[in-house]
Motif scaffolding. Structure first.
Motif, short mmCIF file in Angstrom:
data_model
loop_
_atom_site.label_atom_id
_atom_site.label_comp_id
_atom_site.label_asym_id
_atom_site.label_seq_id
_atom_site.Cartn_x
_atom_site.Cartn_y
_atom_site.Cartn_z
N ILE A 111 0.84 -1.20 0.00
CA ILE A 111 0.00 0.00 0.00
C ILE A 111 0.88 1.25 0.00
O ILE A 111 0.57 2.24 -0.67
CB ILE A 111 -0.95 -0.01 1.23
CG1 ILE A 111 -1.88 -1.23 1.14
CG2 ILE A 111 -1.76 1.26 1.31
CD1 ILE A 111 -2.65 -1.51 2.42
N PRO A 114 2.54 1.52 -4.13
CA PRO A 114 1.66 0.67 -4.94
C PRO A 114 2.27 0.20 -6.27
O PRO A 114 1.80 -0.78 -6.83
CB PRO A 114 0.44 1.55 -5.20
CG PRO A 114 0.56 2.72 -4.34
CD PRO A 114 1.97 2.85 -3.91
N ARG A 209 6.36 4.33 3.77
CA ARG A 209 5.70 5.21 4.74
C ARG A 209 4.76 4.38 5.63
O ARG A 209 4.41 3.24 5.27
CB ARG A 209 4.90 6.29 4.01
CG ARG A 209 3.71 5.76 3.26
CD ARG A 209 2.90 6.88 2.61
NE ARG A 209 1.86 6.31 1.77
CZ ARG A 209 0.67 5.93 2.19
NH1 ARG A 209 0.36 6.06 3.47
NH2 ARG A 209 -0.22 5.42 1.37
N SER A 212 -2.10 3.84 7.24
CA SER A 212 -3.15 3.92 8.27
C SER A 212 -4.04 2.68 8.23
O SER A 212 -4.09 1.96 7.23
CB SER A 212 -3.99 5.17 8.07
OG SER A 212 -4.77 5.02 6.91
N GLU A 215 -6.65 2.73 5.42
CA GLU A 215 -6.11 2.32 4.11
C GLU A 215 -6.08 0.81 3.98
O GLU A 215 -6.39 0.25 2.94
CB GLU A 215 -4.71 2.89 3.96
CG GLU A 215 -4.66 4.32 3.51
CD GLU A 215 -3.23 4.80 3.37
OE1 GLU A 215 -2.72 4.81 2.25
OE2 GLU A 215 -2.63 5.15 4.41
N LEU A 226 -12.22 -5.52 -6.87
CA LEU A 226 -11.60 -5.27 -8.17
C LEU A 226 -11.12 -6.55 -8.84
O LEU A 226 -11.42 -6.80 -10.01
CB LEU A 226 -10.41 -4.32 -7.99
CG LEU A 226 -10.77 -2.86 -7.81
CD1 LEU A 226 -9.54 -2.07 -7.40
CD2 LEU A 226 -11.33 -2.32 -9.10
N ILE B 214 -5.76 2.92 -8.25
CA ILE B 214 -6.64 3.29 -7.14
C ILE B 214 -5.82 3.57 -5.89
O ILE B 214 -6.00 4.57 -5.21
CB ILE B 214 -7.69 2.18 -6.90
CG1 ILE B 214 -8.69 2.19 -8.05
CG2 ILE B 214 -8.39 2.35 -5.56
CD1 ILE B 214 -9.71 1.11 -7.99
N TYR B 215 -4.86 2.68 -5.62
CA TYR B 215 -4.10 2.85 -4.39
C TYR B 215 -3.11 3.99 -4.42
O TYR B 215 -2.78 4.57 -3.38
CB TYR B 215 -3.50 1.52 -3.92
CG TYR B 215 -4.32 1.12 -2.73
CD1 TYR B 215 -3.94 1.48 -1.46
CD2 TYR B 215 -5.55 0.53 -2.92
CE1 TYR B 215 -4.75 1.22 -0.38
CE2 TYR B 215 -6.38 0.28 -1.85
CZ TYR B 215 -5.97 0.62 -0.58
OH TYR B 215 -6.78 0.41 0.47
N LYS B 216 -2.68 4.32 -5.63
CA LYS B 216 -1.79 5.47 -5.74
C LYS B 216 -2.56 6.73 -5.30
O LYS B 216 -2.05 7.56 -4.57
CB LYS B 216 -1.32 5.60 -7.20
CG LYS B 216 -0.10 6.46 -7.35
CD LYS B 216 0.30 6.57 -8.77
CE LYS B 216 1.32 7.69 -8.91
NZ LYS B 216 1.49 8.08 -10.29
N ILE B 218 -5.49 6.81 -3.56
CA ILE B 218 -5.92 6.73 -2.15
C ILE B 218 -4.74 7.10 -1.25
O ILE B 218 -4.89 7.82 -0.27
CB ILE B 218 -6.44 5.31 -1.83
CG1 ILE B 218 -7.79 5.09 -2.49
CG2 ILE B 218 -6.56 5.10 -0.31
CD1 ILE B 218 -8.38 3.71 -2.29
N GLY B 219 -3.56 6.60 -1.62
CA GLY B 219 -2.35 6.91 -0.85
C GLY B 219 -2.10 8.40 -0.77
O GLY B 219 -1.81 8.94 0.29
N PHE B 222 -4.44 10.02 1.64
CA PHE B 222 -4.11 9.77 3.05
C PHE B 222 -2.83 10.49 3.47
O PHE B 222 -2.71 10.92 4.62
CB PHE B 222 -4.02 8.27 3.32
CG PHE B 222 -5.36 7.65 3.57
CD1 PHE B 222 -5.95 7.72 4.82
CD2 PHE B 222 -6.05 7.03 2.55
CE1 PHE B 222 -7.20 7.18 5.05
CE2 PHE B 222 -7.30 6.48 2.76
CZ PHE B 222 -7.88 6.55 4.02
N ILE B 223 -1.89 10.62 2.53
CA ILE B 223 -0.66 11.36 2.87
C ILE B 223 -1.01 12.81 3.16
O ILE B 223 -0.54 13.41 4.11
CB ILE B 223 0.37 11.25 1.71
CG1 ILE B 223 0.90 9.82 1.63
CG2 ILE B 223 1.52 12.23 1.90
CD1 ILE B 223 1.68 9.52 0.37
#
Lengths: 384, 299
Positions: A111, A114, A209, A212, A215, A226, B214-216, B218-219, B222-223
């Motif tokens: 995460i 990615p 990093r 959370s 996440e 997905l 998506i995670y890029k 979302i990341g 959150f950052i």
């Protein structure tokens, strides 16, 4: 008196015919030796002991040369071993193992960075490389698909797919997959060193990093939705993997997560290991096909490592300095968790004692689990 | 809020119960059952368990699970949907996934479960009704001009086209030609596996690339969320905010230390020996007097 003596001799002779000594063949002896080697490697060398001890002992159990017809063997309907083998034949155990894997996997490394997910996709090249080679060697399409999955380096996935596509070859495929998973520290480093330069091996990556809890929870849900929307046939594996992960990450189902990653996965591992081992009866296992499967399994691991490392080298061409990825983590795209990530760490330390790649390699490693389950779903939808 | 929560769980359970309850009294997935093949004039075709050449009806379970046809109704009169009730309580009425069951329309219902109380006649409509006797599952009108020993059925199991079949196949697939497996068909076009490799790698990459995209994002979100909010500085007081970023390795080291601390194993456990006074209250069950034999009073 004479009649009684004849009676005793006759029944002793009959009993001798029931013993394994009377039914023993060279094949059984060879398989017993293989089982002993597995147990030796597990105990003395600590190569995947959790898997090799049950499988090795299962090989011994499966190669006791009994007289057929007494509901003893794994292939005899109604025998205890046959009941336990039901979970393998019908693909019940692998999703349960995936539930446990999900409950013990931390996707944080993935995460936090990615793009490492894509390495997990590239390393699946091993599966399809082995599929092409198997077709060329004359295996049927379904057999080739089942053999190819060895390249995913994922035992439960290999058992799941082979139970659907080629149940006759399942024993050989499972043994091959688990053997090569144990041999990852031997197979992968030469390929990694061959494909990388010294400069590349010294690349330092930014520390991941902190991720959370939200996440992680979103990842478990979004990941399942997905991947299974794209490949619904992978649902038994992917659904359970992400469900297990949600149990872990939600923080409110600790007991369930503990059971999934503890007692449950242990029980299923014992059952799957023992019965898969027992399924390697000499009469069904010692064939030319099995030798072919072992050769293709080795090739698939090499191709998978090649795919992962080369993919990192290619994407490095597009990444800015300081954001480059160390290609030594490319091998971790195969889903042998955490062995292949450990290989990245060990090889990386050979060149720089302070460059720890383990956390970075865990990203592609867990992505490889998802990737191989997706690949299994694709093979299932095209070939079943 | 607590009140809402109190009602929430029973509410969900009630809804689930209602949903599952709708299946009560119905055959399991009986909607998947359909007529597949019929024979009206049986001169020398299949014989029943009494050695008779009788007209027959084949029903196909098009679902991918076992369906019990027991409890459903067969009829040749739409005004009388419950004409023949298929008995329940026998395993023989269970139809395996994608399999068939044959009924003999010989008007001899006393001969067993699979013998109907009507025969097949041209121009009539035969129908299959669900266990409630109202829901029509399938019907077929028998056209005139049926030939002896020639069956009328679906062209293939999943087809809606009814034709006269070249070969009668009671209890089997109407399409009796040799079928290739999906794998064989695939390899016909892709003998070397190159196509499979290209398609499969594209799909694997697509699946994981979507996850990556998506995670890029979302990341990033959150950052941004985790970043400290800028402090409003006044001219009087200037505060220097030193942002200290902790790396994952530091976090890992702290986590490991905490884990080791919490799961510390002791060679010698602290033990406390406790001796508590155990008080036994009087009970007639334990009273000695009640356990002694009573001396009869002879007075």
């Amino acid at each position: 008196m004479g009649n009684f003596f004849d009676f005793i001799v006759e029944h002793l002779t009959q009993f001798l015919h029931f013993t394994a000594f009377a039914n023993l063949t060279v094949g059984h002896l060879i398989m017993i030796c293989i089982g002993l080697i597995f147990i030796y490697l597990a105990i003395a060398k600590e190569f995947e002991p959790m898997l090799l001890v049950p499988i090795g002992f299962g090989i011994l159990v499966g190669n006791i040369a009994f007289a057929p017809g007494y509901q003893i063997g794994v292939y005899e309907s109604g025998s205890v071993l046959n009941y336990l083998y039901f979970g393998v034949l019908n693909g019940i155990y692998p999703p349960l193992i995936f539930l446990g894997i999900g409950a013990m996997t931390d996707f944080s490394a993935l995460i936090s960075n990615p793009k490492l997910i894509l390495i997990g996709a590239a390393a699946q090249l091993g599966i399809f490389g082995a599929y092409c080679l198997a077709l060329a060697l004359g295996f049927s399409p379904t057999e080739a698909g089942a053999i190819g999955i060895i390249g995913g380096a994922d035992g439960p996935t290999a058992i799941f797919l082979s139970s659907k596509l080629a149940p006759d070859l399942m024993g050989a495929i499972a043994i091959s997959a688990y053997s090569y998973m144990a041999l990852v520290p031997v197979i992968q480093p030469p390929v990694m060193k061959l494909l990388t330069t010294k400069k590349e091996r010294l690349i330092r990556m930014k520390p991941p990093r902190a991720v959370s809890k939200v996440e992680k929870i979103i990842f478990a849900i979004a990941g399942m939705l997905l991947t299974t929307f794209i490949v619904p046939s992978g649902l038994p594996l992917l659904g359970m993997l992400f469900f297990g992960n949600l149990l872990k990450e939600s923080g409110v189902t600790k007991r369930l997560a503990d059971t999934a990653k503890g007692p449950m996965i242990d029980v299923v591992t014992i059952l799957i290991g023992l019965t898969v081992g027992a399924s390697t009866q000499a009469t069904t296992f010692l064939t030319l096909k099995s030798i072919g499967i072992f050769a293709l399994g080795a090739a698939s691991f090499v191709v998978a490592t090649f795919g992962g490392v080369m993919f990192v080298k290619i994407i490095n061409l597009f990444l800015k300095e300081g954001h480059k990825i160390n290609p030594l983590i490319g091998n971790a795209g195969v889903s042998a968790v955490p062995d292949s990530a450990r290989v990245s760490q060990v090889v990386g330390l050979e060149y720089d004692k302070t460059n720890h790649l383990l956390m970075h390699a865990m990203g592609p490693n867990v992505a490889g689990v998802i990737g191989s389950a997706v690949a299994a779903g694709i093979l299932l939808s095209f070939l079943a | 809020m607590r009140k809402r929560k109190t009602y929430l769980i029973p509410g969900i359970l009630a809804i689930l119960l209602i949903i599952s309850g709708t299946g009560i009294g119905k055959a399991q997935n009986a909607s998947s059952l359909r007529f597949n093949e019929i024979l009206v004039h049986n001169d020398s075709n299949a014989v029943d368990d009494f050695g008779q050449h009788s007209p027959w009806i084949e029903i196909f379970n098009s679902s991918f699970n076992t369906v019990n046809i027991g409890g459903c109704y067969l009829t040749d009169d739409l005004n009388n949907p419950t004409k023949y009730w298929i008995p329940t309580g026998t395993p023989s009425t269970k139809i395996a996934s994608r399999y068939y069951i044959v009924f003999w329309a010989d008007n001899h219902p006393t001969r067993g479960v699979f013998h109907l109380n009507f025969t097949l006649e041209e121009g009539k409509t035969i129908a299959l009704f669900d266990a409630n006797g109202k829901t029509l599952l399938d019907k077929i009108e028998i056209p005139a001009g049926q030939k002896p020993d020639v069956t009328f059925g679906r062209k293939t199991n999943d087809s809606n086209d009814w034709v006269y079949l070249d070969k009668s196949t009671p209890g089997a697939d109407n399409d009796y030609s040799k079928k290739k497996s999906a794998g064989e068909k695939f390899v016909e076009f892709d003998p070397y596996g190159i196509g499979m490799t290209v398609i499969a790698m594209m799909v694997v990459f697509a699946a994981l690339a979507i996850l990556y995209v998506i995670y890029k994002n979302i990341g990033k979100f959150f950052i941004r969320k985790a970043a400290p909010k800028p402090v409003a500085l006044t001219s009087e007081s200037k505060v220097v905010v030193a942002e200290e970023e902790m790396s994952g390795e530091v976090n890992a080291a702290i986590a490991m230390a905490l884990y080791l601390y919490q799961s510390e194993m002791h060679d010698y456990e602290n033990t406390v020996l406790t001796i508590n006074k155990v008080s036994r209250n009087y009970s007639p069950w334990s009273s000695k007097i009640y356990t002694l034999r009573k001396i009869p009073n002879n007075r």
